[in-house]
Structure formats: structure tokens, C-alpha cells
Write a protein that holds these residues in place. Structure first.
Motif, PDB file in Angstrom:
ATOM      1  N   ARG A 206       0.829  -1.202   0.000  1.00 51.24           N
ATOM      2  CA  ARG A 206       0.000   0.000   0.000  1.00 51.24           C
ATOM      3  C   ARG A 206       0.864   1.253   0.000  1.00 51.24           C
ATOM      4  O   ARG A 206       0.657   2.175  -0.787  1.00 51.24           O
ATOM      5  CB  ARG A 206      -0.942  -0.008   1.212  1.00 51.24           C
ATOM      6  N   ARG A 207       1.845   1.282   0.881  1.00 50.21           N
ATOM      7  CA  ARG A 207       2.734   2.446   0.948  1.00 50.21           C
ATOM      8  C   ARG A 207       3.534   2.597  -0.343  1.00 50.21           C
ATOM      9  O   ARG A 207       3.696   3.705  -0.861  1.00 50.21           O
ATOM     10  CB  ARG A 207       3.682   2.316   2.140  1.00 50.21           C
ATOM     11  N   ALA A 208       4.014   1.484  -0.874  1.00 48.70           N
ATOM     12  CA  ALA A 208       4.811   1.548  -2.107  1.00 48.70           C
ATOM     13  C   ALA A 208       3.990   2.064  -3.279  1.00 48.70           C
ATOM     14  O   ALA A 208       4.467   2.856  -4.093  1.00 48.70           O
ATOM     15  CB  ALA A 208       5.383   0.164  -2.417  1.00 48.70           C
ATOM     16  N   LEU A 209       2.743   1.622  -3.389  1.00 50.63           N
ATOM     17  CA  LEU A 209       1.893   2.079  -4.484  1.00 50.63           C
ATOM     18  C   LEU A 209       1.534   3.552  -4.330  1.00 50.63           C
ATOM     19  O   LEU A 209       1.487   4.293  -5.310  1.00 50.63           O
ATOM     20  CB  LEU A 209       0.626   1.232  -4.549  1.00 50.63           C
ATOM     21  N   ILE A 210       1.281   3.975  -3.111  1.00 52.02           N
ATOM     22  CA  ILE A 210       0.972   5.386  -2.874  1.00 52.02           C
ATOM     23  C   ILE A 210       2.152   6.260  -3.265  1.00 52.02           C
ATOM     24  O   ILE A 210       1.997   7.305  -3.914  1.00 52.02           O
ATOM     25  CB  ILE A 210       0.574   5.601  -1.397  1.00 52.02           C
ATOM     26  N   GLU A 211       3.369   5.843  -2.907  1.00 51.63           N
ATOM     27  CA  GLU A 211       4.557   6.612  -3.275  1.00 51.63           C
ATOM     28  C   GLU A 211       4.785   6.581  -4.786  1.00 51.63           C
ATOM     29  O   GLU A 211       5.179   7.580  -5.393  1.00 51.63           O
ATOM     30  CB  GLU A 211       5.769   6.063  -2.531  1.00 51.63           C
ATOM     31  N   ALA A 212       4.519   5.436  -5.413  1.00 52.16           N
ATOM     32  CA  ALA A 212       4.718   5.318  -6.860  1.00 52.16           C
ATOM     33  C   ALA A 212       3.746   6.185  -7.643  1.00 52.16           C
ATOM     34  O   ALA A 212       4.018   6.564  -8.785  1.00 52.16           O
ATOM     35  CB  ALA A 212       4.574   3.862  -7.288  1.00 52.16           C
ATOM     36  N   ALA A 213       2.598   6.508  -7.030  1.00 50.95           N
ATOM     37  CA  ALA A 213       1.563   7.291  -7.712  1.00 50.95           C
ATOM     38  C   ALA A 213       1.758   8.788  -7.568  1.00 50.95           C
ATOM     39  O   ALA A 213       0.869   9.561  -7.925  1.00 50.95           O
ATOM     40  CB  ALA A 213       0.187   6.888  -7.177  1.00 50.95           C
ATOM     41  N   ALA A 214       2.928   9.212  -7.083  1.00 53.37           N
ATOM     42  CA  ALA A 214       3.149  10.635  -6.791  1.00 53.37           C
ATOM     43  C   ALA A 214       2.932  11.523  -8.002  1.00 53.37           C
ATOM     44  O   ALA A 214       2.446  12.647  -7.867  1.00 53.37           O
ATOM     45  CB  ALA A 214       4.555  10.839  -6.227  1.00 53.37           C
ATOM     46  N   ASP A 215       3.289  11.052  -9.204  1.00 51.52           N
ATOM     47  CA  ASP A 215       3.110  11.887 -10.391  1.00 51.52           C
ATOM     48  C   ASP A 215       2.243  11.195 -11.429  1.00 51.52           C
ATOM     49  O   ASP A 215       2.372  11.422 -12.625  1.00 51.52           O
ATOM     50  CB  ASP A 215       4.469  12.265 -11.000  1.00 51.52           C
ATOM     51  N   ALA A 216       1.340  10.348 -10.965  1.00 54.45           N
ATOM     52  CA  ALA A 216       0.430   9.626 -11.868  1.00 54.45           C
ATOM     53  C   ALA A 216      -0.892  10.366 -11.997  1.00 54.45           C
ATOM     54  O   ALA A 216      -1.287  11.131 -11.114  1.00 54.45           O
ATOM     55  CB  ALA A 216       0.185   8.212 -11.361  1.00 54.45           C
ATOM     56  N   GLY A 217      -1.574  10.142 -13.114  1.00 51.62           N
ATOM     57  CA  GLY A 217      -2.908  10.701 -13.286  1.00 51.62           C
ATOM     58  C   GLY A 217      -3.990   9.819 -12.692  1.00 51.62           C
ATOM     59  O   GLY A 217      -5.070  10.290 -12.346  1.00 51.62           O
ATOM     60  N   LEU A 218      -3.676   8.505 -12.538  1.00 50.89           N
ATOM     61  CA  LEU A 218      -4.645   7.550 -12.010  1.00 50.89           C
ATOM     62  C   LEU A 218      -3.893   6.319 -11.540  1.00 50.89           C
ATOM     63  O   LEU A 218      -2.997   5.834 -12.227  1.00 50.89           O
ATOM     64  CB  LEU A 218      -5.662   7.164 -13.095  1.00 50.89           C
ATOM     65  N   LEU A 219      -4.243   5.816 -10.358  1.00 51.12           N
ATOM     66  CA  LEU A 219      -3.708   4.566  -9.844  1.00 51.12           C
ATOM     67  C   LEU A 219      -4.779   3.498  -9.981  1.00 51.12           C
ATOM     68  O   LEU A 219      -5.907   3.689  -9.529  1.00 51.12           O
ATOM     69  CB  LEU A 219      -3.295   4.722  -8.377  1.00 51.12           C
ATOM     70  N   VAL A 220      -4.432   2.365 -10.614  1.00 49.53           N
ATOM     71  CA  VAL A 220      -5.391   1.292 -10.861  1.00 49.53           C
ATOM     72  C   VAL A 220      -4.978   0.054 -10.077  1.00 49.53           C
ATOM     73  O   VAL A 220      -3.819  -0.365 -10.127  1.00 49.53           O
ATOM     74  CB  VAL A 220      -5.467   0.942 -12.361  1.00 49.53           C
ATOM     75  N   VAL A 221      -5.929  -0.544  -9.359  1.00 51.93           N
ATOM     76  CA  VAL A 221      -5.687  -1.796  -8.638  1.00 51.93           C
ATOM     77  C   VAL A 221      -6.882  -2.712  -8.819  1.00 51.93           C
ATOM     78  O   VAL A 221      -7.995  -2.265  -9.107  1.00 51.93           O
ATOM     79  CB  VAL A 221      -5.443  -1.555  -7.127  1.00 51.93           C
ATOM     80  N   GLY A 222      -6.642  -4.006  -8.640  1.00 51.72           N
ATOM     81  CA  GLY A 222      -7.745  -4.951  -8.606  1.00 51.72           C
ATOM     82  C   GLY A 222      -8.465  -4.878  -7.281  1.00 51.72           C
ATOM     83  O   GLY A 222      -7.955  -4.316  -6.303  1.00 51.72           O
TER      84      GLY A 222
END
Length: 301
Positions: A88-104
Motif C-alpha cells: 500500500r505504501r509503495a503504491l501510494i509513493e509510486a503514484a506521486a506523479d500519476a494521473g490515475l492509480l489502478v488496482v484490482g
């Protein structure tokens, strides 16, 4: 987007590819694994175990990339293994400059029969960008986007996001505003009071949509004023939708909550993919921010 090799994640991959194609942007696919197998050398203890774990993680990424290739190669895709103990923390950090975060909706670690996994629930409302939780994606497009409207700051960003989604999908936008209040008294006075309340809610819905029609003149908007609980009204509306958009929390939620009761319930029970927009001040969520491409990653396909 985050993948873990589960069936839910692979379905989310297919959805994310279609979304990237609609937006004409790139797609970054990541898999989170423990840090030590990525950092450990061949001469360290348990090197063989680390190598086995790296190979498994790379296989997970390759499975996602294979799913993408099956759907056509017209989307630029990058992929990366991310070190971290908590996905969860890794995905949140990876989404810092994303337009949309997608998960199942749930991954390999979830219990059988669970409606929503801990990762999906953990990133929704916490990520610095809108989060799409993919469950029950329609096989064929229905031509409808639904947005929950409540007049809150988070709801305003949800409305903006939903208009942009309806535009790129060439879909109708159904704006649903649900309300309920106890009716005091009886007879004509109670009826008049109820009608006055309905008029106020109708004006509130119109005000929440004001200005978006000028920005997206080609989007057909259906205003739906529903008497009842917003969870039930939006769940019912999601039955015929390609996408449901809600704010992370609304007017009635306790201060400090990152995910409100309505968005939390809909993540569990909506009949189509759900996008949760972040609370204002935490993240970009408006049209200009949604055009930003994902940051560079370590592999391309």
C-alpha cells in the motif's frame, strides 16, 4: 497500476490498458516485493531464496505484460519491481506523479469470498491521485458514467473527473444526488415542506454541476435526484454503468477521515469499477492533472 498475479489484478490490467488508450497516455505497471531479494548479492546467505523470489516477481510482471500484449500494442507500457514491505505504501509513493492509480479489488493475500482486499482499501483515499478499483468490469461498454454528487469539496473533484471520463468515453454522464430527511407533521403542510426540500436539493445538484457543461459541451448530462440513502442510489445506478466516480469523503463524514462511509461501502458493493478522487489539498484530480504521463520505469514493452 499495481499487479500481484491474481485474477483480479489481471482483469484490472485489461481495464487499465483501455483507460490508457482512451486518455492517449502511457501505462506504468509495478509489482511490490520485499526489499532484501532485490538488494542481496549472490554471495549473501539465502541467496538462492532471494533469486527465487526475484524470479517469481519478474514472472508476475511478465504475466501482466503478456496480458497487455494480448490486447494490442498501441499503448506505451513501462514496468518496474518496487522494493517495499507494505504494498500500500509503495503504491501510494509510486503514484506521486500519476494521473490515475489502478488496482484490482482483491489480490492473492485476500480471503476467499472477500469483496475488497486490504491493498485496494488502503490506497483509496490515501493516494495522491484518483484511484480506480476494478471489479466486475463490463464486457461491453454501456456508454454511461455515474458520479455521486453531494456538494462537498471532494465531490466537486469527483464531478470534474467524471465529466472528463464521460467525454473521452463518448458516454452519458448520470449525476446522482441522493437525499433524505424526516418529514415532520402531516397533511398539506408536510407535503409543502417536502416539496420545498426537494427544490433545495435540486438547486444544490444544479450548482454542483455548474460550469462543467461549458468545459465539456459534448457530454450529455442526466441529472438524477434520488430520495434515499446515497449508497443504495449509487449502487443501483452502477448496475448500468461503465464507471462510478465518488469523492473520498463527503459532507457527513467525520473530520480527519480519508475515506468516507459512502465511498467505503461502494468500493465493496458497486456493480462496476469505482474511481475514488482524493480529498482536495492532497492531490491533483482536475482535468489538467489527468493529462500527466506516468514517470519513467525500468522496462518497456
Amino acid at each position: 497500476m499495481g499487479v500481484d498475479g491474481s485474477r483480479s489484478a489481471l482483469e484490472a490490467v485489461s481495464w487499465a490498458v483501455r483507460e490508457a488508450r482512451l486518455r492517449r497516455t502511457g501505462l506504468r505497471v509495478v509489482h511490490v516485493m520485499s526489499s532484501w531479494p532485490l538488494e542481496a548479492g549472490e554471495d549473501t546467505p539465502h541467496a538462492e531464496v532471494g533469486r527465487w523470489m526475484r524470479e517469481g516477481a519478474e514472472s508476475t510482471l511478465e504475466g501482466a505484460l503478456g496480458r497487455i500484449r494480448e490486447g494490442g500494442g498501441d499503448v506505451e507500457v513501462t514496468s518496474e519491481l518496487l522494493p517495499g514491505g507494505d504494498p500500500r505504501r509503495a503504491l501510494i509513493e509510486a503514484a506521486a506523479d500519476a494521473g490515475l492509480l489502478v488496482v484490482g479489488s482483491h489480490g492473492l493475500g485476500g480471503f476467499e469470498g472477500m469483496l475488497l482486499g486490504s491493498v485496494a482499501l488502503g490506497v483509496a483515499g490515501h493516494a495522491p491521485c484518483p484511484v480506480a478499483v476494478v471489479r466486475r468490469a463490463p464486457v461491453q461498454p454501456r456508454g454511461r458514467v455515474v458520479v455521486g454528487v453531494d456538494g462537498s469539496p471532494a465531490g466537486a473533484d469527483a464531478v470534474a473527473f467524471a465529466f472528463a471520463e464521460a467525454e473521452v468515453r463518448d458516454a452519458e454522464l448520470h449525476a446522482v444526488h441522493a437525499w433524505s430527511r424526516p418529514i415532520v407533521g402531516c397533511g398539506p403542510f408536510a407535503l409543502a415542506d417536502a416539496e420545498e426540500a426537494a427544490q433545495r436539493e435540486r438547486r444544490a445538484l444544479a450548482e454542483a454541476l455548474a460550469g462543467q457543461g461549458e468545459r465539456h459541451p459534448d457530454v450529455k448530462v442526466v441529472e438524477r435526484l434520488e430520495y434515499g440513502h446515497p449508497v443504495e442510489a449509487l449502487r443501483e445506478a452502477s448496475l448500468e454503468a461503465d464507471l462510478l466516480v465518488v469523492g473520498s469523503r463527503g459532507r457527513g463524514d467525520l473530520k480527519g477521515l480519508l475515506l468516507g462511509s459512502v465511498s467505503h461501502s461502494l468500493l465493496h458493493h458497486a456493480a462496476c469499477p469505482v474511481v475514488v478522487t482524493p480529498f482536495p489539498g492532497r492531490a491533483p484530480g482536475r482535468d489538467e492533472d489527468r493529462e500527466s504521463a506516468p514517470r519513467a520505469a525500468s522496462r518497456r514493452t
